[in-house]
Design an enzyme around this catalytic site. Sequence first.
Site, PDB file in Angstrom:
ATOM      1  N   ASP A 247       4.197  -1.107   1.553  1.00 19.66           N
ATOM      2  CA  ASP A 247       2.937  -0.356   1.415  1.00 19.66           C
ATOM      3  C   ASP A 247       2.111  -0.878   0.236  1.00 19.66           C
ATOM      4  OD1 ASP A 247       5.325   0.958   0.222  1.00 19.66           O
ATOM      5  OD2 ASP A 247       3.829   2.167  -0.806  1.00 19.66           O
ATOM      6  N   ASP A 257      -2.207  -2.605  -6.097  1.00 21.63           N
ATOM      7  CA  ASP A 257      -1.369  -1.547  -6.681  1.00 21.63           C
ATOM      8  C   ASP A 257      -0.589  -2.022  -7.905  1.00 21.63           C
ATOM      9  OD1 ASP A 257      -2.356   0.152  -4.846  1.00 21.63           O
ATOM     10  OD2 ASP A 257      -0.447   0.770  -3.994  1.00 21.63           O
TER      11      ASP A 257
HETATM   12  P1  AMP Z   1       3.257   3.595  -5.356  1.00 21.33           P
HETATM   13  O1  AMP Z   1       4.691   3.507  -5.730  1.00 21.33           O
HETATM   14  O2  AMP Z   1       2.339   3.866  -6.525  1.00 21.33           O
HETATM   15  O3  AMP Z   1       2.798   2.447  -4.546  1.00 21.33           O
HETATM   16  O4  AMP Z   1       3.101   4.895  -4.450  1.00 21.33           O
HETATM   17  C1  AMP Z   1       3.867   5.157  -3.307  1.00 21.33           C
HETATM   18  C2  AMP Z   1       3.284   6.316  -2.561  1.00 21.33           C
HETATM   19  O5  AMP Z   1       3.317   7.490  -3.397  1.00 21.33           O
HETATM   20  C3  AMP Z   1       1.845   6.163  -2.111  1.00 21.33           C
HETATM   21  O6  AMP Z   1       1.699   6.804  -0.892  1.00 21.33           O
HETATM   22  C4  AMP Z   1       1.077   6.861  -3.200  1.00 21.33           C
HETATM   23  O7  AMP Z   1      -0.175   7.334  -2.755  1.00 21.33           O
HETATM   24  C5  AMP Z   1       2.000   8.016  -3.540  1.00 21.33           C
HETATM   25  N1  AMP Z   1       1.832   8.499  -4.914  1.00 21.33           N
HETATM   26  C6  AMP Z   1       2.242   7.879  -6.056  1.00 21.33           C
HETATM   27  N2  AMP Z   1       1.914   8.633  -7.121  1.00 21.33           N
HETATM   28  C7  AMP Z   1       1.284   9.739  -6.659  1.00 21.33           C
HETATM   29  C8  AMP Z   1       0.696  10.881  -7.266  1.00 21.33           C
HETATM   30  N3  AMP Z   1       0.703  11.062  -8.582  1.00 21.33           N
HETATM   31  N4  AMP Z   1       0.134  11.781  -6.453  1.00 21.33           N
HETATM   32  C9  AMP Z   1       0.110  11.622  -5.126  1.00 21.33           C
HETATM   33  N5  AMP Z   1       0.645  10.587  -4.488  1.00 21.33           N
HETATM   34  C10 AMP Z   1       1.217   9.637  -5.237  1.00 21.33           C
HETATM   35 MG    MG Z   2       1.187   1.895  -3.749  1.00 20.03          MG
END
Ligand code: AMP
Ligand code: MG
Length: 484
Positions: A247, A257
């Site tokens: 993702d 990201d």
């Molecule tokens: P990441 O590890 O940052 O790529 O995030 C993985 C998933 O978790 C994605 O779907 C992000 O949108 C969600 N996500 C990460 N942090 C948050 C947050 N603080 N609030 C809502 N969704 C989050």
């Molecule tokens: Mg992400």
Amino acid sequence: MNTQPSRLLSLPEHHYSTVAVQPLHTPSLLAYNEALTAQLGLPDSAALSADERLWLAGSLKNPPQTPIATVYSGHQFGIWAGQLGDGRAMLLGDITDPNGQTWELQLKGAGITPYSRRADGRAVLRSSIREYLCSEYMHALGIPTTRALALAASADPVYREQEETAAVVTRIAPSFLRFGHFEHWYHRGSHTDVQLLADLLLEQHYPECLQADNPYLAMFATISQRSAELVAAWQSVGFCHGVLNTDNMSALGLTIDYGPFGFLDAFDPHHICNHSDTQGRYAYHAQPAIVQWNLSCLASCFLPLATEAELVSVLNDYVAQYKQAYLERMRAKLGLMRPVNEDQALIDGLMKAMAAQRVDYSLCLRHLSQVSRDGDDIPAELAALWPLPDAGLQQWLMLYRERLQAESLNDAERAVAMNAVNPKYVLRQYLLQAAIAQAEQGDASGITELAFVMSHPYDEQTEYQAYAALPPDWAAGICVSCSS
Ligand code: AMP
Ligand code: MG
């Protein structure tokens, strides 16, 4: 600001949700990327209206376009994670620049969406500063990436391991579509939706593939090639992404990201920049193979659109494409303009010697430009990076000098060429950490200065020599995790 409705609105409604920002209290703009906004034809910061400032801070209640969040899924640390989605990202609409290129504008941290799961939809100041600065640094290095337009912050509390404060990054990209968008619909068994997404991507971002016998296969092959080139570029500058889940893989081959990323200091191919990655799945040396693994996940999603044999054949091309792209980048970094067969072995030899003595990766490559082809001395700045220069470096330099005999550039010309591809300034953890600590005390000037220095990393900047220093001892204790 002249935004248009997102082009993603042409997809069926189950691909996204309309959302509303949750305004921050008295947000302020800590950074505004004047170079990028000028390129987009947006006002400079002095000309921004109060509403535009709120809009960029994810805090304007009635923005020109209703924001949307998209649904995607993904494999996290090698395991199918099911539905994820824009949990804290919202698309503000599209913007077309004076050259006719259309960009998506996205807020990160503006509040919860239907895909937030149990999280808060927020981003902390620390991680937002990191994303803002690193996206622009990547761009300055010449590596494909999403771009950062603005950074806003507020005193609103956000709870992570400890209480922190909220921030919002406005970022732009031609598209924020990820491998995970395709995985979502494929794993739900909706091949129609996979095809709709593929059609949108093809028409808007890969029109050159439309003429192919099978445009979908041609597009997958281009994504694969771009991903190979992207990870080769990362390896060449010592960039570790930190969370290479599917993702977090862009369908356009962009770096996307920015979380617990890091640039190598002392060279260690097994370096793991993300403290949550206990197995080292995303260690520096593992990135090229992980990107291929991620591509194989995307290949599965294309099974309704191409044969398995065709997709496997594209995947099999990846290794050679990666190797070629890496070799080209590294040859340029060593000032080798006339390829010879032994170049990869020469590069491997340098890496081995650097790893044995934990030599600083970027500065070592930078200072190699001072090596003279016909002399036999070791330039002082280069020698100073090696605990035992007479051991590994001396031997390697003999081979390097021998190799340089086959080149036509003189020392001065080669130094200019090498300095144009070996950054003097590296966005190291300790520099980020200092700017973050300062901003957390209410002083954003460190962000402005760091952004400036890192916007031309290949130039000698006499005034900012301090930013090219090796990391201090305390930097070894800096811990970056997925928490952001
Ligand atoms: P990441 O590890 O940052 O790529 O995030 C993985 C998933 O978790 C994605 O779907 C992000 O949108 C969600 N996500 C990460 N942090 C948050 C947050 N603080 N609030 C809502 N969704 C989050
Ligand atoms: Mg992400």
